[in-house]
Design a protein around this motif. Sequence first.
Motif, PDB file in Angstrom:
ATOM      1  N   GLN A 165      37.424  40.370  35.637  1.00  0.00           N
ATOM      2  CA  GLN A 165      38.787  39.893  35.429  1.00  0.00           C
ATOM      3  C   GLN A 165      39.535  40.911  34.572  1.00  0.00           C
ATOM      4  OE1 GLN A 165      38.620  36.370  33.047  1.00  0.00           O
ATOM      5  NE2 GLN A 165      40.544  35.514  33.784  1.00  0.00           N
ATOM      6  N   MET A 166      40.744  41.285  34.951  1.00  0.00           N
ATOM      7  CA  MET A 166      41.544  42.162  34.084  1.00  0.00           C
ATOM      8  C   MET A 166      43.013  42.059  34.477  1.00  0.00           C
ATOM      9  SD  MET A 166      40.998  46.067  35.381  1.00  0.00           S
ATOM     10  CE  MET A 166      39.295  45.997  34.871  1.00  0.00           C
ATOM     11  N   PRO A 167      43.914  42.285  33.510  1.00  0.00           N
ATOM     12  CA  PRO A 167      45.338  42.229  33.827  1.00  0.00           C
ATOM     13  C   PRO A 167      45.702  43.280  34.888  1.00  0.00           C
ATOM     14  CG  PRO A 167      44.990  42.274  31.450  1.00  0.00           C
ATOM     15  CD  PRO A 167      43.673  42.568  32.088  1.00  0.00           C
ATOM     16  N   GLN A 181      46.220  47.100  34.398  1.00  0.00           N
ATOM     17  CA  GLN A 181      45.069  47.923  34.017  1.00  0.00           C
ATOM     18  C   GLN A 181      44.236  48.375  35.212  1.00  0.00           C
ATOM     19  OE1 GLN A 181      42.635  46.120  30.992  1.00  0.00           O
ATOM     20  NE2 GLN A 181      44.385  45.730  29.671  1.00  0.00           N
ATOM     21  N   SER A 223      41.407  38.107  40.789  1.00  0.00           N
ATOM     22  CA  SER A 223      42.452  37.507  39.958  1.00  0.00           C
ATOM     23  C   SER A 223      42.281  36.013  39.772  1.00  0.00           C
ATOM     24  CB  SER A 223      43.821  37.806  40.559  1.00  0.00           C
ATOM     25  OG  SER A 223      43.850  37.319  41.883  1.00  0.00           O
TER      26      SER A 223
END
Lengths: 435, 310, 166
Positions: free
Chosen positions: B163-165, B168, B146
């Motif tokens: 990297q990802m929200p 998800q 994060s």
Amino acid sequence: MSTVAIGFLGLAVLLVLLAIRIPVAFAMFAVGLGGLMILNGPAQALSVLSSETFSLASNAELVVIPLFILMGNIATESRMSRALYDAAYAWIGSIRGGLASATVVGCAGFAALSGSSVASALTMGRVSLSEMDRFNYAPRLSTGAVAAGGTLGILIPPSTGFVLYAILTRESIGRLFLAGVLPGLMLTVLFVIAISILTTVKPSLGPKGPKTTWRRKAESIVGALPILSIIVLTIGGIYFGLFSPVEAAAVGAGLAILGGVIGRTLTLKGFLTAVKDSIATTATVMLILIAAHVIGPFLALSHLPTFVGEALTNLDIGRYGILALILCAYLVLGCFLEGFAMLVLTMPIFFPVITALGFDPVWFGVVVVLTLEMGLITPPVGVNVFIVKSVAPNVPIGEIFRGVAPFMLAMVVAVLILTLFPSIALFLPNTMIGS
Amino acid sequence: ETLKFAHFVPPQHTFTGAIVEPFKTGVEKDTGGELEVQVFPGGELGKGPVEQYVRAVSGVADLVWGLAGYTSSQFPLSMIAEMPGVVDSTGLGYEKVWSVYDEYLKGEFPGTRPIALWVSEPNVLIMKSKEIRTVADMQGLKIRVSGSVPGQLIEALGAIPVQMPAPQMYNALDTGLIDGILTGSSAIRDFRLNEVANVYTEGANLGNILFYVVMNEAKYQSLSDAEKAAVDAHSGIGLSKSGEDNWNAVAKKMMEDLKADPNKTVISLSEEEAAPFNEITYAVTDKAIAALDAQGLPASAVKKAMQGGM
Amino acid sequence: MLLRKAIDGLVDLSAILGGLALVFVTGVILTDVVGRALGSPLYGVQDLVEMSALLVVFGGMAFVDRRGGHVTVDLLEHFYSPRLNKIFVVLGCLTGALIFGLIAWQTWEASKLSVMLNRATNILFLPRAPFQYGVVVLSAITSIAMFARGLRAALNNGAASESAHT
Ligand code: NA
Ligand code: NA
């Protein structure tokens, strides 16, 4: 005046603003902003404007919206959508309303790609509306089918709605995803039935096409191969872990460009038109979503959803009575609130009541998501209807709402069937994960 | 008078019992209900962790909860608490952070006053199926991170940071888009990761997560002396300890549940097994500290003071 | 007339910026997807996407208004006199102009906060304020364009040209 009264007043003002043709987004902005000024102070209200604008417009998940629109527009400009609908027409055009049914089935397929109703309605709307127009389908039927069909996006996994429900209620995401599959397919069938009934009663809504030869059918499939392979590759890529549903939108757009260039159907002019149209539609849709997030905090501060929720759940009318009232509350609140904001505001009130009444929480998740979907197409604030309007600007909104009505009825039937036979939702999760 | 306390997780989250309840009941009791704390959970006043600090400064809410790591550029010195070799599994992150707050960290919290500052349990590796026992096991794996320092950690260990929200993560792990996630074990249940992750590795020092609850300074100054005293009495070190203890308890329970589950593999690295990991992660800390020092920030001093505060 | 041309030019420029940003976002994500499959994803892609998305979203705001693309509830349109309809169109334009003006102003204020808080994206540390300036400019252009359209609608006889351009 109590905060709840201010909340109700705000909704009344919203109705008036909509009635006097203030664009939907600006009406929602005005009410949200005004309400926040009263309940939270002017400076605080204004700063919500900048923080919500910035955080929604720079949201890495909402990027699917412009990307899927781009994919749809490229598919249209490069005549791939046309090829797809030529194929659909060759195969089932001779059935009344066949293209509308094909569109609904297409929506169900697209739902496997997209976790959001908005993206589904937008992309499918962009691809299918002008095509159905070409075959003399009444806008009432075609827009209704797309607005309703788009709602399958959140019922058939992946679904952002189920993820949020799971996080709010601590239920299993996997079980909810599985629980949505059969109801999603059932709703697809109900939509197709609704289309058959409609076009039987009024054939001009979706006129019969000529019978076609097998040769023509085969040719049409060859013509549609580029777009069919794009769809298969994008859905496959998600399930094989090559990319996320958000990235799938970019991959789809990229493949559509590639296909158009290789097949020499996409000109530079067509590409630029597609980009330009995508920018315009994105602006329309995002502005409505941002406005919905400005009205959300206002309603939270007014405690109106809590008030409605507690008033309903304190009635002594038996478990199905309370369930019915809760679902009605979602329908009514859904007329004003964006679905996810509504889940956040109401789940803490309704969820304990529902579980105490002995309803299965996973089953309730499916029913709630289905009801939220109805809220997306009910007047006066039906986000999916606005979305369809944004890709079909020439169709009056009243016409779309009228077109949506029969599908709405199909959704009510779906909720009734699910209530009578909860196992339609629970069968897959119970057999595949265990209860 | 009311205080609007906003956060972005559902009401059932650990945060409610650890921070919200003690603060709310304490303040309301001390002021005889004169000062009421109204809670807005689940992002009702605005979604997600990223904008929370801004919402407190601009008065959209009076108190907010946030993760420093989501806006790390604002907290270069505070974030030292997240680095391997600083807090790790001591469970004393809050003490360490508060011990340097006045001297070094205050400037990173303009317009607000801290109500609670605490540190999560140590990060663990949450893997779909790959068993991580040695550094070599990590080569080429795609791990969701994060922030910037966790990204450097993963890279230094030979894996690929992705990297990802957060919402998800579940799908990405399920479909195999990523091989694993680096975060604290208390987050496993928040995002239902236990449904899709089958292997967990704990015991290496892979950093922690820093949390803050802040209050709008002007709002605090507008309170009466008695109200201020009530806020003071129920914030600070005591409330921060409650946060940290609760987080660690939830994390411990989660790991115990996973260990008891026959379908899950939990790998607890011994000191000897963890040493090669730590050697690499401490080097990342040293590099990050040196980079901050080079920017003219007193990072070495902060790290030393935090480590000394044991 | 000259003023109108100038405003139209700015609206076109905004749309071009938005279009470029959209192509950029698509390209960046595709590069990341392909790179990841080959073992070297594009690091910090989320940062790039998030900041570019601001330009995608706001680049089209003035453009879509000129196209008459903002969704209105036209259920009761036929019950109003032409004069009333004209007043409502003007009112809609002015509301929009006001709201975009407020967004521009508030985003400007928020950019000062971003500078004060040293806000930047989380991996690449792209400073946030410049992107907010972008939103300020694009919103201001939208506000001016909507105001001008409202003014024209008020001065013109007959219905306002909702879809003069496409
Ligand atoms: Na879906
Ligand atoms: Na609705």
